[in-house]
Write a protein that holds these residues in place. Structure first.
Motif, PDB file in Angstrom:
ATOM      1  N   GLY A  19      -8.738 -47.439 -49.075  1.00  0.00           N
ATOM      2  CA  GLY A  19      -9.756 -48.084 -49.894  1.00  0.00           C
ATOM      3  C   GLY A  19     -10.268 -49.347 -49.244  1.00  0.00           C
ATOM      4  O   GLY A  19     -10.042 -49.590 -48.052  1.00  0.00           O
ATOM      5  N   CYS A  20     -10.947 -50.174 -50.025  1.00  0.00           N
ATOM      6  CA  CYS A  20     -11.533 -51.419 -49.532  1.00  0.00           C
ATOM      7  C   CYS A  20     -10.645 -52.609 -49.895  1.00  0.00           C
ATOM      8  O   CYS A  20     -10.155 -52.697 -51.021  1.00  0.00           O
ATOM      9  CB  CYS A  20     -12.927 -51.628 -50.117  1.00  0.00           C
ATOM     10  N   ALA A  21     -10.460 -53.499 -48.937  1.00  0.00           N
ATOM     11  CA  ALA A  21      -9.728 -54.746 -49.176  1.00  0.00           C
ATOM     12  C   ALA A  21     -10.706 -55.902 -49.019  1.00  0.00           C
ATOM     13  O   ALA A  21     -11.233 -56.134 -47.931  1.00  0.00           O
ATOM     14  CB  ALA A  21      -8.571 -54.880 -48.198  1.00  0.00           C
ATOM     15  N   HIS A  22     -10.959 -56.600 -50.109  1.00  0.00           N
ATOM     16  CA  HIS A  22     -11.905 -57.714 -50.117  1.00  0.00           C
ATOM     17  C   HIS A  22     -11.119 -58.986 -49.823  1.00  0.00           C
ATOM     18  O   HIS A  22     -10.477 -59.550 -50.707  1.00  0.00           O
ATOM     19  CB  HIS A  22     -12.587 -57.791 -51.486  1.00  0.00           C
ATOM     20  N   ILE A  23     -11.152 -59.443 -48.554  1.00  0.00           N
ATOM     21  CA  ILE A  23     -10.281 -60.526 -48.110  1.00  0.00           C
ATOM     22  C   ILE A  23     -10.895 -61.902 -48.348  1.00  0.00           C
ATOM     23  O   ILE A  23     -10.218 -62.817 -48.808  1.00  0.00           O
ATOM     24  CB  ILE A  23      -9.932 -60.359 -46.616  1.00  0.00           C
ATOM     25  N   LEU A  24     -12.170 -62.058 -48.027  1.00  0.00           N
ATOM     26  CA  LEU A  24     -12.864 -63.336 -48.253  1.00  0.00           C
ATOM     27  C   LEU A  24     -13.953 -63.147 -49.297  1.00  0.00           C
ATOM     28  O   LEU A  24     -14.721 -62.182 -49.243  1.00  0.00           O
ATOM     29  CB  LEU A  24     -13.476 -63.869 -46.956  1.00  0.00           C
ATOM     30  N   HIS A  25     -14.034 -64.089 -50.233  1.00  0.00           N
ATOM     31  CA  HIS A  25     -14.967 -63.997 -51.351  1.00  0.00           C
ATOM     32  C   HIS A  25     -15.895 -65.213 -51.360  1.00  0.00           C
ATOM     33  O   HIS A  25     -15.470 -66.326 -51.670  1.00  0.00           O
ATOM     34  CB  HIS A  25     -14.215 -63.950 -52.687  1.00  0.00           C
ATOM     35  N   ASN A  26     -17.155 -65.020 -50.982  1.00  0.00           N
ATOM     36  CA  ASN A  26     -18.169 -66.059 -51.180  1.00  0.00           C
ATOM     37  C   ASN A  26     -17.744 -67.412 -50.604  1.00  0.00           C
ATOM     38  O   ASN A  26     -17.865 -68.445 -51.250  1.00  0.00           O
ATOM     39  CB  ASN A  26     -18.475 -66.199 -52.674  1.00  0.00           C
ATOM     40  N   VAL A  27     -17.252 -67.405 -49.373  1.00  0.00           N
ATOM     41  CA  VAL A  27     -16.723 -68.626 -48.753  1.00  0.00           C
ATOM     42  C   VAL A  27     -17.846 -69.385 -48.053  1.00  0.00           C
ATOM     43  O   VAL A  27     -18.601 -68.822 -47.262  1.00  0.00           O
ATOM     44  CB  VAL A  27     -15.613 -68.268 -47.742  1.00  0.00           C
ATOM     45  N   SER A  28     -17.936 -70.674 -48.341  1.00  0.00           N
ATOM     46  CA  SER A  28     -18.873 -71.562 -47.653  1.00  0.00           C
ATOM     47  C   SER A  28     -18.111 -72.769 -47.127  1.00  0.00           C
ATOM     48  O   SER A  28     -17.267 -73.328 -47.832  1.00  0.00           O
ATOM     49  CB  SER A  28     -19.983 -72.031 -48.596  1.00  0.00           C
ATOM     50  N   LEU A  29     -18.391 -73.141 -45.893  1.00  0.00           N
ATOM     51  CA  LEU A  29     -17.678 -74.252 -45.260  1.00  0.00           C
ATOM     52  C   LEU A  29     -18.545 -74.814 -44.143  1.00  0.00           C
ATOM     53  O   LEU A  29     -19.158 -74.061 -43.382  1.00  0.00           O
ATOM     54  CB  LEU A  29     -16.341 -73.767 -44.680  1.00  0.00           C
ATOM     55  N   ALA A  30     -18.598 -76.134 -44.061  1.00  0.00           N
ATOM     56  CA  ALA A  30     -19.312 -76.793 -42.965  1.00  0.00           C
ATOM     57  C   ALA A  30     -18.377 -77.789 -42.294  1.00  0.00           C
ATOM     58  O   ALA A  30     -17.600 -78.475 -42.964  1.00  0.00           O
ATOM     59  CB  ALA A  30     -20.557 -77.503 -43.476  1.00  0.00           C
ATOM     60  N   VAL A  31     -18.457 -77.853 -40.963  1.00  0.00           N
ATOM     61  CA  VAL A  31     -17.660 -78.792 -40.183  1.00  0.00           C
ATOM     62  C   VAL A  31     -18.612 -79.539 -39.257  1.00  0.00           C
ATOM     63  O   VAL A  31     -19.347 -78.924 -38.487  1.00  0.00           O
ATOM     64  CB  VAL A  31     -16.574 -78.071 -39.361  1.00  0.00           C
ATOM     65  N   ASN A  32     -18.583 -80.857 -39.332  1.00  0.00           N
ATOM     66  CA  ASN A  32     -19.491 -81.675 -38.540  1.00  0.00           C
ATOM     67  C   ASN A  32     -18.934 -81.955 -37.149  1.00  0.00           C
ATOM     68  O   ASN A  32     -17.712 -81.857 -36.923  1.00  0.00           O
ATOM     69  CB  ASN A  32     -19.760 -83.007 -39.257  1.00  0.00           C
ATOM     70  N   PRO A  33     -19.787 -82.315 -36.193  1.00  0.00           N
ATOM     71  CA  PRO A  33     -19.322 -82.632 -34.840  1.00  0.00           C
ATOM     72  C   PRO A  33     -18.272 -83.745 -34.864  1.00  0.00           C
ATOM     73  O   PRO A  33     -18.438 -84.765 -35.537  1.00  0.00           O
ATOM     74  CB  PRO A  33     -20.590 -83.097 -34.127  1.00  0.00           C
ATOM     75  N   GLY A  34     -17.177 -83.539 -34.135  1.00  0.00           N
ATOM     76  CA  GLY A  34     -16.143 -84.555 -34.036  1.00  0.00           C
ATOM     77  C   GLY A  34     -15.205 -84.633 -35.221  1.00  0.00           C
ATOM     78  O   GLY A  34     -14.331 -85.495 -35.257  1.00  0.00           O
ATOM     79  N   GLU A  35     -15.338 -83.716 -36.170  1.00  0.00           N
ATOM     80  CA  GLU A  35     -14.478 -83.742 -37.348  1.00  0.00           C
ATOM     81  C   GLU A  35     -13.182 -82.979 -37.079  1.00  0.00           C
ATOM     82  O   GLU A  35     -13.147 -82.040 -36.291  1.00  0.00           O
ATOM     83  CB  GLU A  35     -15.225 -83.113 -38.531  1.00  0.00           C
ATOM     84  N   PHE A  36     -12.122 -83.389 -37.755  1.00  0.00           N
ATOM     85  CA  PHE A  36     -10.816 -82.732 -37.684  1.00  0.00           C
ATOM     86  C   PHE A  36     -10.529 -82.156 -39.068  1.00  0.00           C
ATOM     87  O   PHE A  36     -10.315 -82.894 -40.027  1.00  0.00           O
ATOM     88  CB  PHE A  36      -9.757 -83.753 -37.278  1.00  0.00           C
ATOM     89  N   VAL A  37     -10.556 -80.823 -39.175  1.00  0.00           N
ATOM     90  CA  VAL A  37     -10.394 -80.152 -40.456  1.00  0.00           C
ATOM     91  C   VAL A  37      -9.166 -79.260 -40.411  1.00  0.00           C
ATOM     92  O   VAL A  37      -8.979 -78.499 -39.456  1.00  0.00           O
ATOM     93  CB  VAL A  37     -11.645 -79.309 -40.803  1.00  0.00           C
ATOM     94  N   ALA A  38      -8.326 -79.355 -41.434  1.00  0.00           N
ATOM     95  CA  ALA A  38      -7.172 -78.461 -41.575  1.00  0.00           C
ATOM     96  C   ALA A  38      -7.481 -77.430 -42.646  1.00  0.00           C
ATOM     97  O   ALA A  38      -8.052 -77.753 -43.689  1.00  0.00           O
ATOM     98  CB  ALA A  38      -5.931 -79.258 -41.963  1.00  0.00           C
ATOM     99  N   ILE A  39      -7.125 -76.174 -42.374  1.00  0.00           N
ATOM    100  CA  ILE A  39      -7.245 -75.097 -43.361  1.00  0.00           C
ATOM    101  C   ILE A  39      -5.832 -74.698 -43.764  1.00  0.00           C
ATOM    102  O   ILE A  39      -5.020 -74.329 -42.918  1.00  0.00           O
ATOM    103  CB  ILE A  39      -8.004 -73.890 -42.788  1.00  0.00           C
TER     104      ILE A  39
END
Length: 257
Positions: A19-39
């Motif tokens: 069947g289908c596995a829906h792993i990501l749902h409507n994800v929005s994310l922005a990362v600016n130049p020089g930024e340090f982002v943890a997920i």
């Protein structure tokens, strides 16, 4: 400021005989130049799937991904390979180093598939190893002769050898003790000061706290730390009929959602 990473309303659906596995749902994310982002998020939350999309190793089922202004969906396989080689450096938990090669040979390896002359490859590898402060007397050692922290610094140097603007790190301290992990994180902070954009996956809240911003993902949805820089677009294709579930968005100080 235009984000270097800008994903908008992304879904990722995997199809199989089961069947289908829906792993990501409507994800929005922005990362600016020089930024340090943890997920961060629990196992099975969609972190690795999101990282594969950010690294152009996979494409969304629906939604948009702009990497340094390029629409990734419009790139063919050869163009994606070039983007990965020039724009993104990957650092993995398991290091992915070749034990039969020396340190400097491992760092030079990504340049083997380019037109860069060997003398320049060595120079770039030296600069990358200097950037991660690995002692010179270790450069001719085999990988098996290094500690875990030293291996990870070699892996970071390898990610830097093409001087990419973006570093993607998947659990880079996961196999290290706390003291060694702290040294690796210090290396990432130094790279950020040099202008690198860093996105790091971690289970460790202490590691996530060292980033400029921590993004929490659970059940394929972003719950904290994301912000949308532009108005979202209408989704296309298979997810047009799916219910849209908006993420709870907490913009960082000084940034408007």
């Amino acid at each position: 400021m235009r984000p270097v990473i800008d994903i908008r309303n992304v879904h990722r659906i995997f199809e199989s005989e089961a069947g289908c596995a829906h792993i990501l749902h409507n994800v929005s994310l922005a990362v600016n130049p020089g930024e340090f982002v943890a997920i961060t998020g629990p196992s099975g939350s969609g972190k690795s799937t999101l990282m594969n999309i950010l690294g152009c190793l996979d494409k969304p089922t629906a939604g948009d991904y702009y990497l340094q202004g390029l629409n990734v969906a419009e790139l063919d396989d050869d163009e994606l390979t070039e983007v990965r080689a020039l724009s993104i450096g990957f650092v993995f938990q398991s290091f992915n180093l070749l034990p039969r090669l020396t340190v400097i040979e491992n760092v030079m390896l990504p340049l083997a598939y380019t037109n860069v002359p060997r003398s320049q490859r060595e120079m770039r590898a030296v600069h990358a190893l200097q950037a991660v402060t690995l002692p010179v007397d270790h450069w001719d050692h085999r990988i098996s002769e290094l500690s875990g922290g030293q291996m990870q610094r070699v892996a970071i140097a390898r990610a830097l050898v093409n001087d990419p603007p973006i570093i993607l790190a998947d659990e880079p301290t996961g196999n290290l003790d706390s003291a060694t992990g702290a040294l690796v994180m210090e290396t990432f902070h130094k790279l950020q000061k040099r202008g690198k954009t860093i996105v790091l996956i971690t289970h460790d809240p202490g590691i996530a706290a060292e980033a400029d911003r921590a993004v929490t993902i659970r059940d394929g949805r972003i719950h904290d730390g994301a912000y949308i820089p532009h108005a979202p677009r209408t989704l296309r294709g298979a997810v047009d009929s799916l219910p849209m579930i908006s993420a709870s968005i907490n913009p960082p100080k000084g940034v408007m959602a």
